[in-house]
Design a protein around this motif. Structure first.
Motif, PDB file in Angstrom:
ATOM      1  N   VAL A   6      49.961  20.196  -0.886  1.00 43.46           N
ATOM      2  CA  VAL A   6      49.753  20.101  -2.448  1.00 43.46           C
ATOM      3  C   VAL A   6      50.559  18.763  -2.904  1.00 43.46           C
ATOM      4  N   ARG A   7      49.826  17.807  -3.047  1.00 43.51           N
ATOM      5  CA  ARG A   7      50.354  16.701  -3.439  1.00 43.51           C
ATOM      6  C   ARG A   7      49.456  15.755  -3.992  1.00 43.51           C
ATOM      7  N   PRO A   8      49.861  14.524  -4.688  1.00 43.55           N
ATOM      8  CA  PRO A   8      48.771  13.814  -5.186  1.00 43.55           C
ATOM      9  C   PRO A   8      47.645  13.426  -4.298  1.00 43.55           C
ATOM     10  N   ASP A   9      48.037  13.002  -3.105  1.00 43.88           N
ATOM     11  CA  ASP A   9      46.806  12.403  -2.128  1.00 43.88           C
ATOM     12  C   ASP A   9      46.364  13.435  -1.466  1.00 43.88           C
ATOM     13  N   ALA A  10      46.405  14.821  -1.816  1.00 42.09           N
ATOM     14  CA  ALA A  10      45.816  16.019  -0.828  1.00 42.09           C
ATOM     15  C   ALA A  10      44.987  17.008  -1.773  1.00 42.09           C
ATOM     16  N   PHE A  11      45.862  17.852  -2.285  1.00 39.76           N
ATOM     17  CA  PHE A  11      45.188  19.101  -2.954  1.00 39.76           C
ATOM     18  C   PHE A  11      45.902  19.147  -4.315  1.00 39.76           C
ATOM     19  N   HIS A  12      45.202  19.492  -5.517  1.00 38.18           N
ATOM     20  CA  HIS A  12      45.918  19.610  -6.629  1.00 38.18           C
ATOM     21  C   HIS A  12      45.687  21.187  -7.051  1.00 38.18           C
ATOM     22  N   PHE A  13      46.733  21.904  -7.211  1.00 41.55           N
ATOM     23  CA  PHE A  13      46.544  23.390  -7.793  1.00 41.55           C
ATOM     24  C   PHE A  13      46.204  23.513  -9.049  1.00 41.55           C
ATOM     25  N   VAL A  14      45.056  24.225  -9.380  1.00 44.46           N
ATOM     26  CA  VAL A  14      44.829  24.410 -10.800  1.00 44.46           C
ATOM     27  C   VAL A  14      44.485  25.506 -11.403  1.00 44.46           C
ATOM     28  N   GLY A  15      45.156  26.809 -10.498  1.00 39.13           N
ATOM     29  CA  GLY A  15      44.931  28.036 -11.145  1.00 39.13           C
ATOM     30  C   GLY A  15      43.717  28.687 -11.638  1.00 39.13           C
ATOM     31  N   HIS A  16      42.927  27.808 -12.008  1.00 34.51           N
ATOM     32  CA  HIS A  16      41.518  28.506 -12.517  1.00 34.51           C
ATOM     33  C   HIS A  16      40.643  27.322 -12.117  1.00 34.51           C
ATOM     34  N   PRO A  17      39.238  27.812 -11.726  1.00 34.24           N
ATOM     35  CA  PRO A  17      38.263  26.590 -11.136  1.00 34.24           C
ATOM     36  C   PRO A  17      38.413  25.611 -12.480  1.00 34.24           C
ATOM     37  N   PHE A  18      38.447  25.788 -13.621  1.00 28.37           N
ATOM     38  CA  PHE A  18      38.370  24.955 -14.540  1.00 28.37           C
ATOM     39  C   PHE A  18      39.575  24.800 -15.390  1.00 28.37           C
ATOM     40  N   GLY A  19      40.575  25.101 -14.737  1.00 27.68           N
ATOM     41  CA  GLY A  19      41.933  25.389 -15.323  1.00 27.68           C
ATOM     42  C   GLY A  19      42.347  24.028 -16.344  1.00 27.68           C
ATOM     43  N   LYS A  20      42.106  22.868 -15.950  1.00 28.28           N
ATOM     44  CA  LYS A  20      42.612  21.727 -16.542  1.00 28.28           C
ATOM     45  C   LYS A  20      42.182  21.648 -18.158  1.00 28.28           C
ATOM     46  N   LYS A  21      40.718  22.098 -18.035  1.00 22.56           N
ATOM     47  CA  LYS A  21      39.945  22.219 -19.349  1.00 22.56           C
ATOM     48  C   LYS A  21      40.663  23.421 -20.358  1.00 22.56           C
ATOM     49  N   LEU A  22      41.173  24.422 -19.549  1.00 21.67           N
ATOM     50  CA  LEU A  22      41.395  25.632 -20.373  1.00 21.67           C
ATOM     51  C   LEU A  22      42.652  25.437 -20.741  1.00 21.67           C
ATOM     52  N   PHE A  23      43.786  25.238 -19.970  1.00 20.56           N
ATOM     53  CA  PHE A  23      44.944  25.190 -20.276  1.00 20.56           C
ATOM     54  C   PHE A  23      45.830  23.853 -21.093  1.00 20.56           C
ATOM     55  N   GLY A  24      45.273  22.856 -20.862  1.00 22.16           N
ATOM     56  CA  GLY A  24      45.553  21.615 -21.849  1.00 22.16           C
ATOM     57  C   GLY A  24      46.506  20.813 -21.015  1.00 22.16           C
ATOM     58  N   ASP A  25      47.414  20.145 -21.731  1.00 21.53           N
ATOM     59  CA  ASP A  25      48.062  18.991 -21.242  1.00 21.53           C
ATOM     60  C   ASP A  25      49.451  19.236 -20.516  1.00 21.53           C
ATOM     61  N   HIS A  26      50.151  20.096 -21.094  1.00 20.35           N
ATOM     62  CA  HIS A  26      51.510  20.322 -20.474  1.00 20.35           C
ATOM     63  C   HIS A  26      51.481  21.428 -19.796  1.00 20.35           C
ATOM     64  N   ASN A  27      51.354  21.467 -18.530  1.00 18.33           N
ATOM     65  CA  ASN A  27      51.289  22.713 -17.586  1.00 18.33           C
ATOM     66  C   ASN A  27      52.083  22.265 -16.381  1.00 18.33           C
ATOM     67  N   PHE A  28      53.093  23.145 -16.132  1.00 15.22           N
ATOM     68  CA  PHE A  28      53.798  23.287 -15.050  1.00 15.22           C
ATOM     69  C   PHE A  28      53.194  23.090 -13.433  1.00 15.22           C
ATOM     70  N   ILE A  29      51.936  24.141 -13.598  1.00 11.90           N
ATOM     71  CA  ILE A  29      51.008  24.331 -12.282  1.00 11.90           C
ATOM     72  C   ILE A  29      50.427  23.031 -11.611  1.00 11.90           C
ATOM     73  N   TYR A  30      50.398  22.283 -12.598  1.00  5.25           N
ATOM     74  CA  TYR A  30      49.651  20.792 -12.193  1.00  5.25           C
ATOM     75  C   TYR A  30      50.627  19.838 -11.750  1.00  5.25           C
ATOM     76  N   MET A  31      52.058  19.971 -11.801  1.00  6.27           N
ATOM     77  CA  MET A  31      53.055  19.136 -11.417  1.00  6.27           C
ATOM     78  C   MET A  31      53.218  18.767 -10.119  1.00  6.27           C
ATOM     79  N   PHE A  32      53.541  17.721  -9.873  1.00  7.54           N
ATOM     80  CA  PHE A  32      54.135  17.385  -8.472  1.00  7.54           C
ATOM     81  C   PHE A  32      55.529  16.549  -8.118  1.00  7.54           C
ATOM     82  N   GLY A  33      55.918  16.198  -6.878  1.00  9.43           N
ATOM     83  CA  GLY A  33      57.043  15.528  -6.579  1.00  9.43           C
ATOM     84  C   GLY A  33      58.175  15.804  -7.565  1.00  9.43           C
ATOM     85  N   ASP A  34      58.919  14.948  -8.019  1.00 10.93           N
ATOM     86  CA  ASP A  34      60.291  14.752  -8.822  1.00 10.93           C
ATOM     87  C   ASP A  34      59.985  15.647 -10.118  1.00 10.93           C
ATOM     88  N   ASP A  35      58.933  15.458 -10.903  1.00  8.29           N
ATOM     89  CA  ASP A  35      58.477  16.078 -11.974  1.00  8.29           C
ATOM     90  C   ASP A  35      58.460  17.630 -11.808  1.00  8.29           C
TER      91      ASP A  35
END
Length: 503
Positions: free
Chosen positions: A101-130
């Motif tokens: 799970v990293r920017p250049d491999a796989f992104h965790f989404v929690g739901h098949p269309f989670g980014k549309k559903l959950f909005g902008d500020h989501n812990f589950i979509y973060m990587f690395g130092d953030d």
């Protein structure tokens, strides 16, 4: 000129039909190319793919994907609403997703269309130092002191609801909605306790139900659609939680003691600001509101699933129920009018093993969807194409490796057998790697407390019907009948809630 225009006008229907046919042909060819040698449907319905099957009967759909994957290659393919998907049954292949799970491999989404559903500020979509920064910020949420505070809040809510269930139910009752309401009150109280008034709580309940319905529908974000209503409900919920974060910051700045999760989170942030340091990244109220919704989503529906399956297994396994009651009875008495302490909770080793086995036997979130950011060579013979939604199956992993995995057996987690260590790689209900669930101790504590109190205070008998134990998705898994039981009081008197400061 006029003749040319009229000719084009007369041909336009044929051009449109031809363009549509070309699009549909290219869509099928793209699916076949991405599918390669994986088992899966040879052809898929245009545009929406097999999404209708998922919405109509998700249990059958995912069972079929698992059966297609088989033991070798452990993968199967399908197509949902314009997205190619790969289902992963094999545990070791699932680990390749979780550990990449990293920017250049796989992104965790929690739901098949989670980014549309959950909005902008989501812990589950973060990587690395953030991601690391926010995990450090939330570490105070799960210290022994914090968990002890949550335990007291949980128990008072559990006691109140169990009494209400028994006293208000004059016949068989499905526990699904009752448990959902218990968990919603638990989440609200533990996460943001004093910062929600009754109006907020009612609005919260309504919007969360709208959100739940939206997770089970086609992901068309159009005005009036269930998915769009869910998207808007998430925004409103995150805004409510952001206001709570601001109120908590003010209270912690005044030197008050933490009384809920958001307080434990905000206290060190306020202390850092008071010392003259800039606030840590991702600590603005609106960001905290989005993160809190992530936690609530993870806790709320997963806990509802586990509590329901705990009751079904306790009722169908008399020996397990007897051992739980004996253990709890030696440690805690409802007649004492005191809550279970953290030390007493730690003594309930068999009851904890029952909770772990519930989570293994019926993992609430059966799959953990990710999106491939690049073409990723998963096996020697198959590369996952960029943009694919990948579904590692936690459910299938739970039935691999373990001794007699189809048997509900809490003793597998005993000090003698230690199957949670021996088959650690198969126990994926709380995830793996950098995105492993930060609140798993919180979740297990809640499940153990519920099992202990439910078993001690109530007698219960399942009202069985055809297929009552079949799995349904709503959105986490639960028994088909919602766990319909007859309840009766088992003790001479319920603990006096007036004796507890939290009440």
């Amino acid at each position: 000129m006029v003749s040319s225009v009229s000719i084009l006008a007369s041909l336009s229907p044929y051009i449109l039909v031809s363009a549509l046919l070309v699009f549909l042909l290219l869509e099928q060819l793209s699916y076949i190319r991405k599918k390669g040698n994986l088992p899966g449907p040879l052809f898929v319905p245009p545009i929406i793919g097999n999404a209708a099957s998922v919405v109509r009967d998700p249990t059958s759909f995912w069972y079929k994907q698992s059966a297609l994957a088989g033991n070798s290659p452990g993968l199967s393919a399908n197509y949902l609403v314009g997205r190619f998907i790969v289902y992963i049954r094999d545990t070791e292949l699932s680990h390749q997703i979780f550990t990449n799970v990293r920017p250049d491999a796989f992104h965790f989404v929690g739901h098949p269309f989670g980014k549309k559903l959950f909005g902008d500020h989501n812990f589950i979509y973060m990587f690395g130092d953030d991601h690391k920064s926010v995990r450090r910020q939330i570490a105070p949420n799960f210290t022994p002191k914090a968990l002890s505070t949550y335990s007291e809040l949980m128990q008072v809510i559990i006691l109140r609801h169990l009494r209400l269930w028994e006293e208000s139910c004059n016949g068989p009752v499905s526990l699904r909605n009752l448990v959902r309401d218990l968990n919603l009150e638990t989440s609200q109280t533990v996460f943001v306790g004093p910062y929600l008034d009754e109006e907020d709580k009612n609005r919260f309940r309504t919007d969360y139900n709208i959100f739940n319905l939206g997770t089970m529908t086609l992901p068309f974000d159009l005005p009036g659609s269930a998915f769009h209503k869910a998207h808007m409900a998430v925004k409103r919920l995150a805004n409510i939680l952001a206001v709570c974060a601001g109120k908590s910051k003010a209270r912690m700045a005044a030197g008050e003691e933490p009384t809920c999760l958001i307080d434990f989170w905000m206290q060190p942030i306020i202390a850092e600001a008071a010392s003259g340091n800039p606030p840590p990244p991702h600590s603005r109220d609106e960001e905290i509101g989005g993160f809190l919704f992530d936690f609530l989503f993870a806790a709320q529906d997963a806990s509802t699933s586990s509590l329901l399956w705990a009751v079904t297994q306790l009722e169908s396994k008399p020996d397990v129920l007897r051992r739980v009651r004996e253990e709890v009875g030696c440690i805690w008495s409802p007649e004492s009018n005191v809550l279970i302490t953290m030390d007493q909770l730690a003594e309930m080793k068999y009851t904890l093993n029952v909770a772990r086995e519930v989570v293994r036997y019926r993992p609430p979130a059966t799959m953990v969807p990710h999106v491939a950011a690049v073409d990723f060579p998963l096996t020697k013979t198959y590369t996952i194409p960029k943009g694919t939604i990948v579904f590692p199956s936690v459910f299938d992993s739970s039935f691999q490796g373990f001794t007699e995995p189809d048997r509900f057996d809490p003793d597998r987690f005993s000090e003698t057998r230690k199957e949670d260590q021996v088959f650690k790689r198969n126990f994926l209900a709380f995830g793996w790697g950098s995105h492993q669930c930060v609140g798993q101790r919180y979740a297990l504590n809640h499940l153990v407390l519920f099992i202990a109190m439910f078993s001690t205070l109530l007698d219960f008998k399942r009202v069985r019907s055809d297929g009552c134990d079949e799995i349904v998705y709503c959105p986490t898994i639960s028994p088909k009948d919602g766990c319909t039981v007859l309840l009766s009081r088992r003790v001479a008197a319920y603990p006096d809630l007036r004796a507890f400061p939290s009440e």
